[in-house]
Design a protein around this motif. Sequence first.
Motif, PDB file in Angstrom:
ATOM      1  N   ASN A 167      -8.429   9.162  51.308  1.00 18.82           N
ATOM      2  CA  ASN A 167      -9.166   9.077  50.202  1.00 18.82           C
ATOM      3  C   ASN A 167      -9.650  10.082  49.815  1.00 18.82           C
ATOM      4  OD1 ASN A 167      -8.347   6.074  50.641  1.00 18.82           O
ATOM      5  ND2 ASN A 167     -10.288   6.116  51.830  1.00 18.82           N
ATOM      6  N   ARG A 168      -9.259  10.013  48.196  1.00 16.18           N
ATOM      7  CA  ARG A 168     -10.030  11.428  47.581  1.00 16.18           C
ATOM      8  C   ARG A 168     -11.301  11.169  47.441  1.00 16.18           C
ATOM      9  NH1 ARG A 168      -9.418  10.627  41.411  1.00 16.18           N
ATOM     10  NH2 ARG A 168     -10.377   9.466  40.994  1.00 16.18           N
ATOM     11  N   ALA A 169     -12.286  12.671  47.851  1.00 15.03           N
ATOM     12  CA  ALA A 169     -13.514  12.562  48.076  1.00 15.03           C
ATOM     13  C   ALA A 169     -13.395  13.713  47.411  1.00 15.03           C
ATOM     14  CB  ALA A 169     -13.456  12.920  49.966  1.00 15.03           C
ATOM     15  N   TYR A 170     -14.742  14.175  47.227  1.00 19.21           N
ATOM     16  CA  TYR A 170     -15.422  15.163  46.039  1.00 19.21           C
ATOM     17  C   TYR A 170     -16.338  16.482  47.603  1.00 19.21           C
ATOM     18  CZ  TYR A 170     -13.549  13.372  42.760  1.00 19.21           C
ATOM     19  OH  TYR A 170     -12.170  13.525  41.637  1.00 19.21           O
ATOM     20  N   VAL A 171     -16.240  17.658  47.494  1.00 22.12           N
ATOM     21  CA  VAL A 171     -17.110  18.051  47.908  1.00 22.12           C
ATOM     22  C   VAL A 171     -17.669  19.507  47.601  1.00 22.12           C
ATOM     23  CG1 VAL A 171     -16.152  17.612  50.366  1.00 22.12           C
ATOM     24  CG2 VAL A 171     -15.205  19.741  49.084  1.00 22.12           C
ATOM     25  N   LEU A 172     -18.999  19.809  48.360  1.00 23.43           N
ATOM     26  CA  LEU A 172     -19.626  21.197  47.531  1.00 23.43           C
ATOM     27  C   LEU A 172     -17.532  22.567  48.517  1.00 23.43           C
ATOM     28  CD1 LEU A 172     -22.772  21.163  47.907  1.00 23.43           C
ATOM     29  CD2 LEU A 172     -21.672  21.378  45.788  1.00 23.43           C
ATOM     30  N   SER A 173     -17.160  23.320  47.240  1.00 22.86           N
ATOM     31  CA  SER A 173     -15.490  24.094  47.598  1.00 22.86           C
ATOM     32  C   SER A 173     -16.325  25.525  47.305  1.00 22.86           C
ATOM     33  CB  SER A 173     -14.927  23.644  47.115  1.00 22.86           C
ATOM     34  OG  SER A 173     -14.152  24.070  48.147  1.00 22.86           O
ATOM     35  N   LEU A 174     -15.493  26.276  48.541  1.00 19.38           N
ATOM     36  CA  LEU A 174     -14.874  27.830  48.205  1.00 19.38           C
ATOM     37  C   LEU A 174     -16.728  28.253  48.496  1.00 19.38           C
ATOM     38  CD1 LEU A 174     -13.626  27.666  44.538  1.00 19.38           C
ATOM     39  CD2 LEU A 174     -12.360  28.457  46.716  1.00 19.38           C
ATOM     40  N   GLN A 175     -17.530  27.755  50.287  1.00 20.28           N
ATOM     41  CA  GLN A 175     -18.273  28.132  49.299  1.00 20.28           C
ATOM     42  C   GLN A 175     -19.119  29.687  50.352  1.00 20.28           C
ATOM     43  OE1 GLN A 175     -21.905  25.571  51.752  1.00 20.28           O
ATOM     44  NE2 GLN A 175     -19.600  24.060  51.341  1.00 20.28           N
ATOM     45  N   ALA A 176     -17.044  29.664  50.691  1.00 21.98           N
ATOM     46  CA  ALA A 176     -17.070  31.600  51.584  1.00 21.98           C
ATOM     47  C   ALA A 176     -17.846  32.456  50.227  1.00 21.98           C
ATOM     48  CB  ALA A 176     -15.951  31.956  51.370  1.00 21.98           C
ATOM     49  N   ARG A 177     -17.608  31.960  48.970  1.00 22.27           N
ATOM     50  CA  ARG A 177     -18.089  33.064  48.234  1.00 22.27           C
ATOM     51  C   ARG A 177     -19.456  33.358  48.509  1.00 22.27           C
ATOM     52  NH1 ARG A 177     -18.375  29.947  43.385  1.00 22.27           N
ATOM     53  NH2 ARG A 177     -18.994  28.667  45.293  1.00 22.27           N
ATOM     54  N   GLU A 178     -20.621  32.637  48.604  1.00 21.41           N
ATOM     55  CA  GLU A 178     -22.245  32.189  48.742  1.00 21.41           C
ATOM     56  C   GLU A 178     -22.935  33.119  49.380  1.00 21.41           C
ATOM     57  OE1 GLU A 178     -23.421  28.206  46.852  1.00 21.41           O
ATOM     58  OE2 GLU A 178     -21.254  27.264  47.342  1.00 21.41           O
ATOM     59  N   GLN A 179     -24.206  32.756  49.157  1.00 19.50           N
ATOM     60  CA  GLN A 179     -25.490  33.704  49.808  1.00 19.50           C
ATOM     61  C   GLN A 179     -25.929  33.302  51.248  1.00 19.50           C
ATOM     62  OE1 GLN A 179     -28.522  31.648  50.406  1.00 19.50           O
ATOM     63  NE2 GLN A 179     -27.566  29.966  49.277  1.00 19.50           N
ATOM     64  N   HIS A 180     -25.478  31.072  51.881  1.00 24.57           N
ATOM     65  CA  HIS A 180     -25.804  31.345  52.536  1.00 24.57           C
ATOM     66  C   HIS A 180     -24.806  31.606  53.804  1.00 24.57           C
ATOM     67  CE1 HIS A 180     -23.495  27.666  50.691  1.00 24.57           C
ATOM     68  NE2 HIS A 180     -23.276  27.390  51.885  1.00 24.57           N
ATOM     69  N   ILE A 181     -23.665  32.062  53.216  1.00 29.33           N
ATOM     70  CA  ILE A 181     -22.258  32.623  54.080  1.00 29.33           C
ATOM     71  C   ILE A 181     -22.433  33.828  54.232  1.00 29.33           C
ATOM     72  CG2 ILE A 181     -19.792  31.846  54.690  1.00 29.33           C
ATOM     73  CD1 ILE A 181     -21.458  29.276  54.539  1.00 29.33           C
ATOM     74  N   ARG A 182     -22.507  34.445  52.998  1.00 26.81           N
ATOM     75  CA  ARG A 182     -21.572  36.472  53.190  1.00 26.81           C
ATOM     76  C   ARG A 182     -23.479  36.288  53.249  1.00 26.81           C
ATOM     77  NH1 ARG A 182     -17.672  38.271  49.332  1.00 26.81           N
ATOM     78  NH2 ARG A 182     -17.847  39.917  51.010  1.00 26.81           N
ATOM     79  N   ARG A 183     -24.511  36.429  52.946  1.00 26.95           N
ATOM     80  CA  ARG A 183     -25.731  36.676  52.756  1.00 26.95           C
ATOM     81  C   ARG A 183     -25.502  38.129  51.630  1.00 26.95           C
ATOM     82  NH1 ARG A 183     -29.089  34.092  56.333  1.00 26.95           N
ATOM     83  NH2 ARG A 183     -30.638  35.479  56.886  1.00 26.95           N
ATOM     84  N   GLU A 184     -26.281  39.387  52.232  1.00 22.94           N
ATOM     85  CA  GLU A 184     -25.911  40.621  51.929  1.00 22.94           C
ATOM     86  C   GLU A 184     -25.164  40.866  50.844  1.00 22.94           C
ATOM     87  OE1 GLU A 184     -26.658  40.309  54.321  1.00 22.94           O
ATOM     88  OE2 GLU A 184     -26.887  42.316  55.895  1.00 22.94           O
ATOM     89  N   LYS A 185     -23.591  40.046  51.072  1.00 20.59           N
ATOM     90  CA  LYS A 185     -22.384  41.152  50.713  1.00 20.59           C
ATOM     91  C   LYS A 185     -21.544  39.756  49.678  1.00 20.59           C
ATOM     92  CE  LYS A 185     -20.768  43.150  54.721  1.00 20.59           C
ATOM     93  NZ  LYS A 185     -21.542  42.647  55.512  1.00 20.59           N
ATOM     94  N   ALA A 186     -22.867  38.616  49.456  1.00 21.37           N
ATOM     95  CA  ALA A 186     -22.491  37.442  48.343  1.00 21.37           C
ATOM     96  C   ALA A 186     -22.433  38.203  46.835  1.00 21.37           C
ATOM     97  CB  ALA A 186     -23.097  36.021  48.381  1.00 21.37           C
ATOM     98  N   GLY A 187     -21.220  37.351  45.667  1.00 17.74           N
ATOM     99  CA  GLY A 187     -21.854  38.337  44.730  1.00 17.74           C
ATOM    100  C   GLY A 187     -23.195  37.671  44.188  1.00 17.74           C
TER     101      GLY A 187
END
Lengths: 362, 467
Positions: free
Chosen positions: A226-246
Motif C-alpha cells: 500500500n502507498r505510504a509516506y516516510v522521511l526520505s533521503l536521510q543520508a543527507r542529514e545530521q543524525h546520519i552524517r554528523r560533521e559531514k552533513a550539509g
Amino acid sequence: MTPSFGAIVKYIPAKEEFLTAYTPYQAEMSQGVLQSIFEYQTEICELTGMDVSNASVYDGATAAAEACAMARDRKRRVTLISGAAHPDVINTVRTYCYGTNDEVKVIPVKDGKTDMEALKAMLTAEVSAVYVQQPNFYGLFEDAEAMAAPVHEAGALYILGVNPIALGIMKTPRDMGADIAVGEGQPLGLPLGYGGPYLGFMATTTKHMRKLPGRIVGETTDDKGNRAYVLSLQAREQHIRREKAGSNICSNEALCALTAGVYLAAMGPEGLKEVAEGTMAKAHYLCRELLQLPGVKLRYEGPFFHEFLLDMPKADEILAALDEKNILGGLPYEGGVLWCATEKVSKATLDEVVAIVKGVLA
Amino acid sequence: MKLIFEKSVPGRRCAILPACDVPKAELPAELKREVAPLLPEMSEVDVSRHYTELNQHVHGVNCGFYPLGSCTMKYNPRVDEEMASLPGFTSVHPLAPKTAVAGCEEVIETARKYLCEITGMADMTFQPAAGAHGEFTGVLLIKQYHDSRNDKNRTKIIVPDSAHGTNPATAAMCGYQVVNIPSAPDGCVDLEALKSVLGPDTAGLMLTNPNTVGIFDENILEITRLVHEAGGLCYYDGANLNAVMGVVRPGDMGFDCVHLNLHKTFATPHGGGGPGAGAVGCKAFLAPFLPHSALMEEPGHIQVRGFRGNFLVVVRALAYLLTLGREGVPEAAKNAVLNANYLMQRIKGTFTPAFDRICMHEFVLDLSEFKKATGVSALDVAKSLIDYGMHPPTMYFPLIVHEALMLEPTETESKETLDWAAEVFRALYELGYKDPAFMHAAPHNAQIGRPDEVKAARNPIVRYTKA
Ligand SMILES: Cc1ncc(COP(=O)(O)O)c(C=O)c1O
C-alpha cells in the motif's frame, strides 16, 4: 483575507494531534503528518516550478543562507548577494558564511535594482552562487531572467528569493532560470506574531535534490504494497552524517508548513491569483494617490509588486499621525519611506491614509 | 488516504474574496506566470474533512504515551497556547515602531530575565529558531570571542561520541574541525580522553548534561575547568534541561553559553516537527557577540534569521514559567527524574538498562543481549509498541549504545501510565522469546505496515504529479 476565510487556516493547525506530535520518525503512526508535508512539498514545487521541496526551514533568511551553502564546493567559496535583497537576508547569509569561512560580496544596486553590469564583472571562477530577490526589497521586479545566463555561464548556481503570493501571477523561479527557489512563507496564512514563527521554503531541481537540507518526505509502499509516506533521503542529514552533513537542521517549522498547506488549499489557484492581483492593485492605488501629494516622489521607477519607496517631506510626522489613528504606515528606510499594501486593506482605509498624509503635508 | 490533489475538482472554490475595489494593476507580460499552479480546488468543508482525516492519522501527546527520549514529550498546558494566540501578540508587525511593541518587548525581557536566572547566564537571545540553530549561534559566539582576541589557532571543537548529530554538524557549519572523543564506560566524558585532545588548538567543547544516556556527569566542574585551562570555551546543549531546571544551573557548572529548546522544556508543542525556539544564553563576556537583526537593531552583529526569532514560542515559554513559578519549575524537573527512575526500575528485570544506576530524566535500554537470545531487535520492539498505542522511544541513539531504546517519560505522566507502559514492555519481552516472527512483522494494527525506506531513497517520489 475575509474573516471566515482566515478561520479555517487557524482552526486546522490547532487540532491537538497536529499540534502535539513530534517529527514523524515513526511512519506507522504518523501518516497524517507525513502526507501533509508531501502535499506541502507538492504545492511549493507547483508555486516555484521546481521538482523537489524540503519540509521547511526556519524562515526566509535561513532558507537563503542554506541555499547559498548548498551551492558551495571546495573551489567555489564566494557567494554574491544582491544589495537589493532584504537586509536581514543579507546579514543572515553573511553570518552563515562567517561560520564556514566563506566570502560574501554584495552586488551593488543601481536605480533600485541589482546592477547587472556590476554582477557580470563580479562573476569569477570562485563564485558558487548568486542570490537575487524577486520582487526585491524596494518592491521592484528585477530583470531576474536576464541574470540567469551570465550566472550559469560562470558556473555558479542561481538562487531566487521570491514572495510566495506573487507566485500566484508571477513567472516561476524555474522559468526565470533559477536552480534554487527560496522564500519567506509568512504570507501563506501565518500571523505576523512579532516576527515568528515563520516558514522558510526551499525548492530545487532534481539535479540538486541530494544537496537540499532538512527533512524531505517521500512516497513508497508498505509491506503489503500500500502507498505510504516516510522521511526520505536521510543520508543527507545530521543524525546520519554528523560533521559531514550539509546542514545541522533538525527541527523545522512543520506546523507553519501545515498552515501554508491549508491556506493554499483554501485559496486554490484562482484564489491565490486574486490575492496576488488584489495585493498589487492596492499597492499601486496607494502609490498613485500618495504621488498626487505635494513633495512626494517615487525614488525608483519601474514595475513593482506591493512595495514602493517614496521620498516625502515630514516622514516622521506622517508616520506619527498615522500611528495616532492606529495605522502602521511605511517603514523609514534609507531616508525615504517604504510603503506596502496588500489585498487585506480596503480602498476606504487607503483613502484614509492618503487623507492623513495630505493633512500633514498641507 | 487520498491525497488532497486527488480530491480536487476543477473550478471548485473555497473562499470568495471580496471584489477588488480599486483598479487592477497589470504585471508586465514578460513577468507573467505561464501555467497556473496545480493547487487543490475544494470547498471549505472538503478542506476541513481532508485535514481531519490526516489528523486522525497522527499520534500526538494527547493520544497517548510518547516516551521519545531526548525530545521531552510532556503535556503542555493549553493555557500557554491561549496566551500565544492573543491578538495583541499575533497581529504585531516585527518592524512596528517601538511605541507599538512595548508589550512584546516586555515578554522578551521578562522571559530573558527568568531564563537567565534558570541557566545562570548574563544575557540571552531569542533569535535562533530551534535547538540546532541555537547551537550554531552559540558556537558562533565562541568563534567571535576567539577572533576578537586574534586567537586564530583555535580550530577544533571537541564533541563526545554520545552527542546528538546536530553538535558535530554545528561545529562544522562554524568552520571547525570536529574532534570526537570516546565516552567512558559509564557513559560520561572520559577525562583522560579529553585531556589528550585539549590544547592550544581547542576552540571549545560541546556537551549535553545530563548527557544523552540520561546521566549527570559527576566530573562536570573538572571538565569545564580543563577546557578553560586550555583556553577553550564550554558550550552547553540544553536539550536535556528538563531534568535540572531550577535545580542546578549550566552557568554554575562552568559553561560559557547554552541553548535551550524552548519547545522541549518550556511548553511549546512540537507541531509535527516544529516550530521551536533555541534561546541562547551566555556569560557577560560573550554578550557583545549576541546576534541582532539588521533592520531592528544596530548593524554589525551576526544574525541567524530574520527579526527577533520565534516570538510566539517565547510567549508560551513565559506563560509556562509564570504558571509554574519558583516552586513549580524545580518540582517539574524532579518529577521528570522520579518518573524516569520509576519506569526504569519497573522495566528492569526484563530489558536491560545500558547503565544500571540512578538516571536523570531519561534512560537507555540496551537490547543487544535480548537480540542475541531472540533475534528480536530494538526496531522490532519499537514497532510492536505501536500496536499498543504507545509511541516508540528514540531508537538507535545515542550511537554508543547498541540496540538502544531511549525512554523519557516526562513529569506529566501518571503512575498508572508508567505502570501500564512497564507491563507493555514486559509483555513484549516475553513475546520476543515466544513468537519473534510476530515481532519482526510488527506493527500489525497500524495505519500502515513497515514502509520500504530503501525504495523511497532509490526512487525518490517527493511530490505528487498529475497522471
Ligand atoms: C541533545 C539534543 N541536542 C540538540 C537537538 C536539536 O534540537 P532541534 O531539533 O530543536 O534543532 C536535539 C533534538 O532532538 C537533542 O536531543
